[in-house]
Design an enzyme around this catalytic site. Structure first.
Site, mmCIF file in Angstrom:
data_model
loop_
_atom_site.group_PDB
_atom_site.id
_atom_site.type_symbol
_atom_site.label_atom_id
_atom_site.label_comp_id
_atom_site.label_asym_id
_atom_site.label_seq_id
_atom_site.Cartn_x
_atom_site.Cartn_y
_atom_site.Cartn_z
ATOM 1 N N GLU A 333 0.774 -1.182 0.118
ATOM 2 C CA GLU A 333 0.074 -0.082 0.257
ATOM 3 C C GLU A 333 1.035 1.398 -0.122
ATOM 4 O O GLU A 333 1.538 1.350 0.758
ATOM 5 C CB GLU A 333 -1.111 0.135 1.105
ATOM 6 C CG GLU A 333 -2.401 -1.070 0.835
ATOM 7 C CD GLU A 333 -3.340 -0.335 2.739
ATOM 8 O OE1 GLU A 333 -4.132 -1.497 2.614
ATOM 9 O OE2 GLU A 333 -2.940 -0.093 3.188
ATOM 10 N N CYS A 334 0.338 2.315 -1.545
ATOM 11 C CA CYS A 334 1.209 3.994 -1.143
ATOM 12 C C CYS A 334 2.690 3.636 -0.815
ATOM 13 O O CYS A 334 3.381 3.402 -1.783
ATOM 14 C CB CYS A 334 0.558 4.200 -0.060
ATOM 15 S SG CYS A 334 0.917 6.046 -0.232
ATOM 16 N N GLY A 335 3.617 3.853 0.191
ATOM 17 C CA GLY A 335 4.995 3.275 0.250
ATOM 18 C C GLY A 335 5.190 2.661 -0.148
ATOM 19 O O GLY A 335 6.667 1.767 -0.701
ATOM 20 N N SER A 427 -1.378 -0.628 -4.485
ATOM 21 C CA SER A 427 -2.019 0.301 -5.308
ATOM 22 C C SER A 427 -1.688 1.545 -3.927
ATOM 23 O O SER A 427 -0.864 1.430 -2.986
ATOM 24 C CB SER A 427 -3.712 -0.560 -4.473
ATOM 25 O OG SER A 427 -4.274 0.933 -4.354
#
Length: 459
Positions: A333-335, A427
């Site tokens: 997720e993200c990072g 994502s």
């Protein structure tokens, strides 16, 4: 049920984090067992709350988990404590855009039947404070503002005038904090620097705000306010009741350390309840995944601030890439998404995804009502979840890899985002596992089956 209060304010920047964190630490130093909470999807404040209270900070977000879960998640996080301090988000009534305050501090205060301790930045005002307090208290009488903390007070005379204004509307002042720049925490492009990154300076900052709160706030009055909260007749959230234990005990590595700090405490609790053996791996220091790793979770954080060190750890990058390409389940997720890209700001990353990442001047922020477009190790196609985006990076993808999610933007245009590649689900979207425990169970089961699949593929 534990005594409790919500720390709120008229607007962001009023001093909620200073007061809430200081209260947590000061009450703990006085012998109270304190449960720390934060309204909304914020990951940064809970890190400081954890330092202050000596136990993990938890989030209460009706938008992401559903309002029916908020009180039970609170009860689970407050178990065994004397008092709970809940830091609000933005202004008291500020919630999800285009709703009537859904996800706001006021919304959570009502779900918890908790009194509000109202923090006001008093710079530039005197008797007008009475009108401000009158307006906020009357806007929704079902939200009970019980007392006031005056912040950034300039002089004894200023304090006297402000106390008179509060008396006009019948609100008790339980604390007066003077102007002091020493209480400020360092800022960065997405807010505060995380407690894990700030290290000893974070501890010193928490100690400073604790000392100020202890000196300038009546802790007994705060305790009395928290004690006015009525009992909550809800069972505590129990991860063992949310998932079914999978066969075996797969080792699931969860990235941690200073670069990957954005995770919810309930995630690890659900992984363990589903049968996983959770092992922490620090991509800044560890040169290999833990032995027997059958699954990998890469949460959010600030990898862009540590890109040099992440890139320099070639051994772990190669191990992660080999694991992903062998079909190993990966939840990023993200990072974590940035770490799996080919490069981040020109520095080599793991190269699992056909995409390059770079910093951007534009902040992407907001809730997303998302639809899973592909079957993956996390979700069945057609699954709907509400998640949250929060980043200042952009991803330039290649072609041919199916997205993880689709949603409609604020302008109603269709958005396709993320990646589903083999066993990888990556994502920008942050999701809360307590809202979809079935996704955790699905992931653990995929991890349990992955070694056999990879061995069959090699054969």
């Amino acid at each position: 049920m534990v005594n409790r209060l919500v720390v709120a304010a008229p607007a962001s920047g009023s001093g909620k984090t200073t007061v809430a964190t200081g209260l947590m630490a000061a009450l703990r130093a006085a012998g109270d067992r304190v449960a720390p909470f934060k309204v909304g999807p914020d990951y940064i404040d809970p890190g400081y709350h954890g330092l202050a209270a000596g136990r993990p900070g938890r989030n209460l977000d009706p938008v992401m988990v559903g309002e029916q879960r908020v009180a039970s998640l609170f009860a689970a996080g407050a178990r065994g404590c004397d008092v709970a301090v809940v830091e609000g988000v933005m202004g008291l009534f500020d919630g999800r855009v285009d709703t009537e305050g859904v996800g706001s501090t006021a919304h959570v205060a009502k779900l918890l039947s908790a009194p509000v301790l109202f923090v006001v930045d008093a710079r530039g005002q005197s008797r007008s404070l009475a009108a401000l307090l009158h307006g906020f208290r009357g806007y929704d009488p079902s939200v009970r503002i019980g007392a006031v903390v005056l912040n950034q007070v300039g002089s004894p005379r200023h304090e006297q005038v402000l106390r008179q204004a509060c008396a006009e509307v019948g609100l008790e002042v339980v604390g007066v904090l003077p102007r002091d720049p020493a209480f400020a925490l360092p800022s960065r492009h997405l807010g505060l620097v995380t407690a894990a990154e700030h290290g000893p300076a974070a501890r010193a900052a928490v100690d400073a705000v604790a000392a100020s709160v202890a000196a300038h706030v009546d802790l007994d009055a705060v305790r009395r306010l928290a004690a006015t909260a009525p009992p909550l007749a809800v069972p505590a959230w129990n991860p063992e009741q949310e998932v079914r234990r999978a066969p075996g005990t797969p080792v699931i590595a969860v990235a941690g350390g200073a670069a990957f700090t954005f995770g919810y405490a309930e995630h690890v609790e659900l992984l363990r309840a589903a049968g996983a053996d959770v092992a922490v791996v620090d991509p800044l220091r560890d040169e290999a995944l833990p032995g027997g790793t059958a699954g990998l979770v890469l949460p959010g954080g600030f990898p862009e601030q540590h890109a040099d060190a992440l890139s320099a750890n070639e051994s772990l990058r190669a191990d992660v890439a080999a694991f992903a390409r062998s079909g190993g389940p990966v939840h990023a997720e993200c990072g974590g998404l940035l770490y799996l890209a080919r490069q981040l700001d020109g520095l080599p990353m793991c190269g699992v995804l056909d995409a390059d990442a770079a910093m951007s001047p534009r902040l992407v922020l907001g809730y997303r009502d998302a639809l899973a477009t592909e079957d993956s190790v996390l979700h069945a196609a057609g699954t709907r979840l509400t998640g949250h985006e929060f980043h200042r990076t952009v991803l330039t993808p290649g072609t041919g890899e199916p997205p993880a999610w689709r949603w409609r933007g604020h302008d109603r245009r269709a958005v396709a985002e993320g990646f589903v590649v083999g066993g990888v689900h990556a994502s920008y979207l942050h999701t809360h596992p307590a809202a979809s425990p079935e996704s955790v169970m699905r992931f653990v089961r995929a991890c349990g089956a992955a070694p056999a699949r990879r061995e069959a593929a090699r054969s």
